[in-house]
Design a protein around this motif. Sequence first.
Motif, PDB file in Angstrom:
ATOM      1  N   GLY A 215       0.789  -1.283  -0.100  1.00 51.12           N
ATOM      2  CA  GLY A 215      -0.010  -0.009   0.237  1.00 51.12           C
ATOM      3  C   GLY A 215       0.932   1.296   0.024  1.00 51.12           C
ATOM      4  O   GLY A 215       0.285   2.278  -0.273  1.00 51.12           O
ATOM      5  N   ALA A 216       2.107   1.155   0.386  1.00 56.57           N
ATOM      6  CA  ALA A 216       3.014   2.194   0.657  1.00 56.57           C
ATOM      7  C   ALA A 216       3.569   2.509  -0.669  1.00 56.57           C
ATOM      8  O   ALA A 216       4.458   3.461  -0.909  1.00 56.57           O
ATOM      9  CB  ALA A 216       3.963   2.194   1.765  1.00 56.57           C
ATOM     10  N   GLY A 217       3.461   1.663  -1.625  1.00 56.26           N
ATOM     11  CA  GLY A 217       4.058   1.857  -3.098  1.00 56.26           C
ATOM     12  C   GLY A 217       5.008   0.556  -3.571  1.00 56.26           C
ATOM     13  O   GLY A 217       5.088   0.788  -4.821  1.00 56.26           O
TER      14      GLY A 217
ATOM     15  N   THR B 187      -7.091  -3.185  -6.252  1.00 52.92           N
ATOM     16  CA  THR B 187      -8.778  -3.620  -6.186  1.00 52.92           C
ATOM     17  C   THR B 187      -9.369  -2.838  -5.184  1.00 52.92           C
ATOM     18  O   THR B 187     -10.611  -2.357  -5.418  1.00 52.92           O
ATOM     19  CB  THR B 187      -9.133  -5.257  -6.566  1.00 52.92           C
ATOM     20  N   PHE B 188      -9.253  -3.070  -3.997  1.00 56.73           N
ATOM     21  CA  PHE B 188      -9.927  -2.756  -2.761  1.00 56.73           C
ATOM     22  C   PHE B 188      -9.610  -1.288  -2.191  1.00 56.73           C
ATOM     23  O   PHE B 188     -10.203  -0.918  -1.124  1.00 56.73           O
ATOM     24  CB  PHE B 188     -10.005  -3.561  -1.754  1.00 56.73           C
ATOM     25  N   LEU B 189      -8.421  -0.710  -2.561  1.00 56.31           N
ATOM     26  CA  LEU B 189      -7.753   0.440  -1.938  1.00 56.31           C
ATOM     27  C   LEU B 189      -7.582   1.738  -2.978  1.00 56.31           C
ATOM     28  O   LEU B 189      -6.863   1.626  -3.899  1.00 56.31           O
ATOM     29  CB  LEU B 189      -6.749   0.275  -1.015  1.00 56.31           C
ATOM     30  N   SER B 190      -8.614   2.778  -2.942  1.00 59.79           N
ATOM     31  CA  SER B 190      -8.296   3.710  -3.838  1.00 59.79           C
ATOM     32  C   SER B 190      -7.736   4.864  -3.090  1.00 59.79           C
ATOM     33  O   SER B 190      -7.661   5.097  -1.769  1.00 59.79           O
ATOM     34  CB  SER B 190      -9.788   4.226  -4.229  1.00 59.79           C
TER      35      SER B 190
ATOM     36  N   ALA C 190      -4.807   5.811   4.871  1.00 61.93           N
ATOM     37  CA  ALA C 190      -4.124   4.883   5.739  1.00 61.93           C
ATOM     38  C   ALA C 190      -4.888   3.814   6.749  1.00 61.93           C
ATOM     39  O   ALA C 190      -4.693   2.839   7.088  1.00 61.93           O
ATOM     40  CB  ALA C 190      -3.103   5.713   6.863  1.00 61.93           C
ATOM     41  N   LEU C 191      -6.130   4.720   7.152  1.00 55.38           N
ATOM     42  CA  LEU C 191      -7.253   4.075   7.925  1.00 55.38           C
ATOM     43  C   LEU C 191      -7.707   2.776   7.013  1.00 55.38           C
ATOM     44  O   LEU C 191      -8.170   1.721   7.592  1.00 55.38           O
ATOM     45  CB  LEU C 191      -8.223   5.091   8.325  1.00 55.38           C
ATOM     46  N   ARG C 192      -8.021   3.112   5.961  1.00 57.79           N
ATOM     47  CA  ARG C 192      -8.682   2.004   4.932  1.00 57.79           C
ATOM     48  C   ARG C 192      -7.719   0.779   4.627  1.00 57.79           C
ATOM     49  O   ARG C 192      -8.015  -0.358   4.890  1.00 57.79           O
ATOM     50  CB  ARG C 192      -9.221   2.616   3.695  1.00 57.79           C
ATOM     51  N   LEU C 193      -6.538   1.046   4.763  1.00 61.01           N
ATOM     52  CA  LEU C 193      -5.227   0.087   4.573  1.00 61.01           C
ATOM     53  C   LEU C 193      -5.434  -0.720   5.562  1.00 61.01           C
ATOM     54  O   LEU C 193      -5.283  -1.859   5.698  1.00 61.01           O
ATOM     55  CB  LEU C 193      -4.005   0.881   4.252  1.00 61.01           C
ATOM     56  N   CYS C 194      -5.391   0.057   7.087  1.00 65.18           N
ATOM     57  CA  CYS C 194      -5.367  -0.949   8.285  1.00 65.18           C
ATOM     58  C   CYS C 194      -6.659  -1.548   8.293  1.00 65.18           C
ATOM     59  O   CYS C 194      -6.541  -2.706   8.819  1.00 65.18           O
ATOM     60  CB  CYS C 194      -5.298   0.094   9.437  1.00 65.18           C
TER      61      CYS C 194
END
Length: 197
Positions: free
Chosen positions: A58-60, A130-133, A139-143
């Motif tokens: 998620g961080a790249g 797919t699930f993280l825009s 950051a909260l959604r990634l968690c």
Amino acid sequence: MEHTPLVALIVYAFVMSITPGPNNVMLMSSGLIFGLGRTWPHLLGIPAGVMVQLWVTGAGLGGVFALEPRLQVVLKVLGSVYLLWLARRLWRAAELEEAEAGRPIGFMQALVFQFVNPKAWLISVTVISTFLSAGEGYALRLCVISLVFVAVGLPCMLVWAAFGAGLRPWLSDRIVARRINRAMATLAALTVLLFWR
């Protein structure tokens, strides 16, 4: 996270966590050889590694894999070598007592293995793309996504470890023990094929 994407994420996490793969084969082998109690550090290390991997992706880092596909080949080679080494150990363990004398995979080993597990990278990149825009609350959604994956994945992986542990009573017969160890070794070796399809 809205209801529909959350349900889709849960279904995806379940399918990816319950189906055969390197982690589940190793958990089944560990349950068989060491019992469920000694398999817990391995069992907890996998979701911890998945969480770290999701955060890193998620961080790249997922973009790095897209730009440099040779990195994926390196991961496949490393993961294949590790699984073949594990399969060799299982094949040579003639009896349960001999295998039990070894050490089960620990928490940190299981966590680090996720970084050479091509299936785990495929899952991480797919989940993030797919699930993280991008946008507010990233950051909260990634968690949340990471926690959903752990909450769904841990019981699925526990099924595999418990199945292996359930086979232990059958191992009092040396011939049966040798056959089961060799079947597990073959299964671990065949899992390497999943890396290269």
